[in-house]
Design a protein around this motif. Structure first.
Motif, mmCIF file in Angstrom:
data_model
loop_
_atom_site.group_PDB
_atom_site.id
_atom_site.type_symbol
_atom_site.label_atom_id
_atom_site.label_comp_id
_atom_site.label_asym_id
_atom_site.label_seq_id
_atom_site.Cartn_x
_atom_site.Cartn_y
_atom_site.Cartn_z
ATOM 1 N N ILE A 198 9.046 17.481 -16.230
ATOM 2 C CA ILE A 198 9.160 18.512 -16.049
ATOM 3 C C ILE A 198 7.871 19.355 -16.385
ATOM 4 O O ILE A 198 7.139 19.690 -15.574
ATOM 5 N N ALA A 199 7.268 18.342 -17.459
ATOM 6 C CA ALA A 199 6.295 18.650 -18.104
ATOM 7 C C ALA A 199 4.665 18.469 -16.897
ATOM 8 O O ALA A 199 4.195 18.642 -17.038
ATOM 9 N N ARG A 200 5.246 17.257 -16.518
ATOM 10 C CA ARG A 200 4.228 16.771 -15.543
ATOM 11 C C ARG A 200 4.335 17.481 -14.203
ATOM 12 O O ARG A 200 3.690 18.039 -13.530
ATOM 13 N N ALA A 201 5.470 18.465 -13.871
ATOM 14 C CA ALA A 201 5.474 19.189 -12.668
ATOM 15 C C ALA A 201 4.763 20.062 -12.979
ATOM 16 O O ALA A 201 4.899 21.366 -12.108
ATOM 17 N N LEU A 202 5.185 21.723 -14.446
ATOM 18 C CA LEU A 202 4.676 22.340 -14.814
ATOM 19 C C LEU A 202 2.842 21.859 -14.493
ATOM 20 O O LEU A 202 2.281 23.186 -14.935
ATOM 21 N N PHE A 203 1.725 20.825 -14.906
ATOM 22 C CA PHE A 203 0.796 20.907 -14.684
ATOM 23 C C PHE A 203 0.271 20.287 -13.211
ATOM 24 O O PHE A 203 -0.875 20.121 -12.860
ATOM 25 N N ILE A 210 -3.747 26.579 -18.191
ATOM 26 C CA ILE A 210 -2.235 25.480 -18.926
ATOM 27 C C ILE A 210 -2.749 24.687 -19.007
ATOM 28 O O ILE A 210 -4.087 23.152 -18.540
ATOM 29 N N ALA A 211 -3.004 23.875 -19.988
ATOM 30 C CA ALA A 211 -3.500 23.142 -21.088
ATOM 31 C C ALA A 211 -2.448 21.736 -21.393
ATOM 32 O O ALA A 211 -1.341 22.674 -21.394
ATOM 33 N N PHE A 212 -2.628 20.493 -20.976
ATOM 34 C CA PHE A 212 -1.561 18.946 -20.395
ATOM 35 C C PHE A 212 -2.226 18.397 -21.729
ATOM 36 O O PHE A 212 -3.290 17.617 -20.986
ATOM 37 N N ILE A 213 -1.554 18.513 -22.033
ATOM 38 C CA ILE A 213 -1.504 16.833 -22.893
ATOM 39 C C ILE A 213 -0.865 16.115 -22.960
ATOM 40 O O ILE A 213 0.873 15.987 -23.310
#
Length: 503
Positions: A296-301, A331-334
């Motif tokens: 889900i996190a990767r989809a949002l990014f 959006i920031a993605f870690i």
């Protein structure tokens, strides 16, 4: 009795800074020694020295009463030392047998003896009490199964010492229990083991003795039954008491996800996912490894494809076609994989922090060095990144400091929605506290924070509310007042499994 492994007065420096300062470490036959310490205390460097990946500046290493010179990984293996790193060193495109015998194929008269190698691997698999096809590709195995292949490799060549680097960081509680059973079996066979972990409960369960490093020195060596608070005090020099942040007043809705679904090759990655994150709020998505939360996190990014559903960001429709689109929208993605996806290998701390603002500080194709220096160096000091040299290679930093750099690059850009995956995986107590404080500050300054974590204690301690996932679906939501490690686990595993897992 002569120890299997004895390291005496090990010193190691990088760029003029002493990382190891006269460290002593011993491991006896059939003994499991836990190695603990803050990120940056010297654990990783000591393991690299023992595995031959780095050469000590001073000191001696003895194996079975004989002095050895470890100048390469192959020399360490020849001496009887095998290291199983957190980032596994298998080749996905090769089979189980090919990986076990990689670099050491059995040959007779120039012909590779595949049948003999398969037979050997089958015997080892039987001793480990696992059901695994030697001809299966490693790419088709789970992380836990891949870890077992590393252990099989160690057994195939009868190493005297096996070093485990955070072996339970990416596996489930059930898989961890199986690993511990295998380690106890190895112990009975006389194999000595070094076990690196930040989980105090694991240390007491599996280790015989614990050695604590602090600032490159061994400051404690004693029984693994030593009180956890005592170990923490040796690790950091003081007691850590972090109070959960309270009194936050979330603002407007920053992120709204409605019935998001993704599937591939007839497998559902996640289904009907709906939630929101407001400004000034920390929302967690908790679940065991493989529950679908990371996807889900990767989809949002914009990294993982979405089949259906909708997303609104700052009250405007958002279609995350790619990471560039997500970055532009704030959006920031870690990533959970700091080493591979959050840090640029071979680049300095300053280069890594300023990478997100290059367009703003570039004129006529040239980076304005003064602007880069000012932006990066302020954050380096603000987040207490150590060492504090902005030109220090980011990939040489401890995991905790690498995570600070990953967060700093997005702070530098002024992102408003932070998606942080497994924020403190593999970190020590103090590094965890530092990262939690950064997340608290981000939310207090009006950013929205989405924390994806399989560490239920972490979610309960840092989040205002949490969604819990199981098998690609959200199975519950808990407010902060109802969140405990056990309540989250009950939802994540199903109530019928929770009591066994917690005990």
């Amino acid at each position: 009795m002569t120890p299997i492994l004895e390291a005496k007065g090990i010193w190691k420096s990088f760029a003029g800074q002493s990382v190891l300062r006269g460290v002593d470490l011993t491991v006896d036959s059939g003994e499991i020694v836990a190695l603990m310490g803050q990120n940056g205390a010297g654990k990783s460097t000591l393991i690299k020295v023992l595995s031959g990946a780095e050469t000590a500046d001073q000191g001696e290493i003895w194996m079975n009463g004989k002095k050895v010179h470890l100048t390469s990984p192959s020399s360490a293996k020849n001496a009887g030392i095998c290291t199983i790193y957190q980032e596994l060193s298998l080749v996905p495109q090769l089979t189980v047998t090919e990986n076990v015998f990689l670099g050491r194929l059995i040959t007779k008269k120039g012909s590779v003896q595949w049948d003999e190698m398969d037979k050997t691997v089958r015997k080892i698999i039987q001793t480990l009490h696992i059901d695994l096809d030697p001809g299966k590709l490693v790419s088709d195995l789970s992380i836990a199964e891949q870890q077992l292949i590393e252990i099989a490799r160690a057994l195939a060549f009868r190493y005297s010492i096996i070093i485990f680097d955070e072996p339970t960081a990416a596996i489930t509680a059930k898989e961890a229990r199986r690993l511990f059973a295998i380690m106890r079996s190895l112990k009975e066979q006389g194999v000595g083991m070094i076990y690196i972990s930040h989980r105090l409960d694991e240390i007491g369960e599996i280790a015989d003795r614990v050695t604590v490093l602090r600032d490159g020195q061994a400051v404690f060596d004693g029984p693994a039954t030593t009180n956890g608070n005592t170990l923490v005090s040796h690790m950091i020099g003081h007691q850590v008491n972090r109070e959960a942040s309270t009194g936050r007043s979330p603002g407007k809705e920053l992120l709204k996800v409605d019935r998001l679904t993704a599937s591939a090759h007839e497998r559902i990655d996640f289904q009907d996912i709906s939630f929101s994150v407001r400004a000034g709020e920390i929302v967690g998505i908790a679940g065991v490894v493989g529950c679908g939360a990371l996807k889900i996190a990767r989809a949002l990014f914009g990294i993982h494809p979405i089949n259906s559903g909708s997303i609104r960001l700052d009250e405007v429709d958002f279609d995350p076609k790619n990471p560039g689109n997500a970055v532009t929208r704030g959006i920031a993605f870690i990533s959970e994989d700091r080493k591979l996806e959050s840090i640029i290998q071979g680049k300095s701390i300053r280069d890594n922090i300023s990478i997100t603002i290059l367009n703003a500080i570039t004129k006529l194709g040239m980076v304005k060095s003064s602007a880069e220096k000012d932006s990066a160096d302020k954050l380096l000091d603000r987040l207490k990144i150590r060492p504090s040299d902005p030109l220090y290679p980011a990939d040489k930093l401890s995991g905790g400091n690498q995570q600070k750099v990953a967060l700093a690059k997005w702070l530098c850009r002024g992102s408003k929605m932070f998606i942080v995956c497994e924020p403190t995986r593999g970190m020590d107590v103090q590094a965890r506290e530092d990262v939690y404080k950064i997340l608290d500050v981000l939310s207090s300054q009006g950013a929205g924070v989405l924390v994806i974590s399989s560490d239920f204690q972490e979610v309960a301690g840092v989040c205002d509310r949490a969604l819990v996932m199981r098998d690609g679906r959200i199975v519950g939501e808990l407010p902060q007042r109802s969140m405990t490690e056990q309540s989250l686990l009950q939802l994540a595993l199903g109530a019928e499994y929770a009591e066994e897992s917690v005990s």
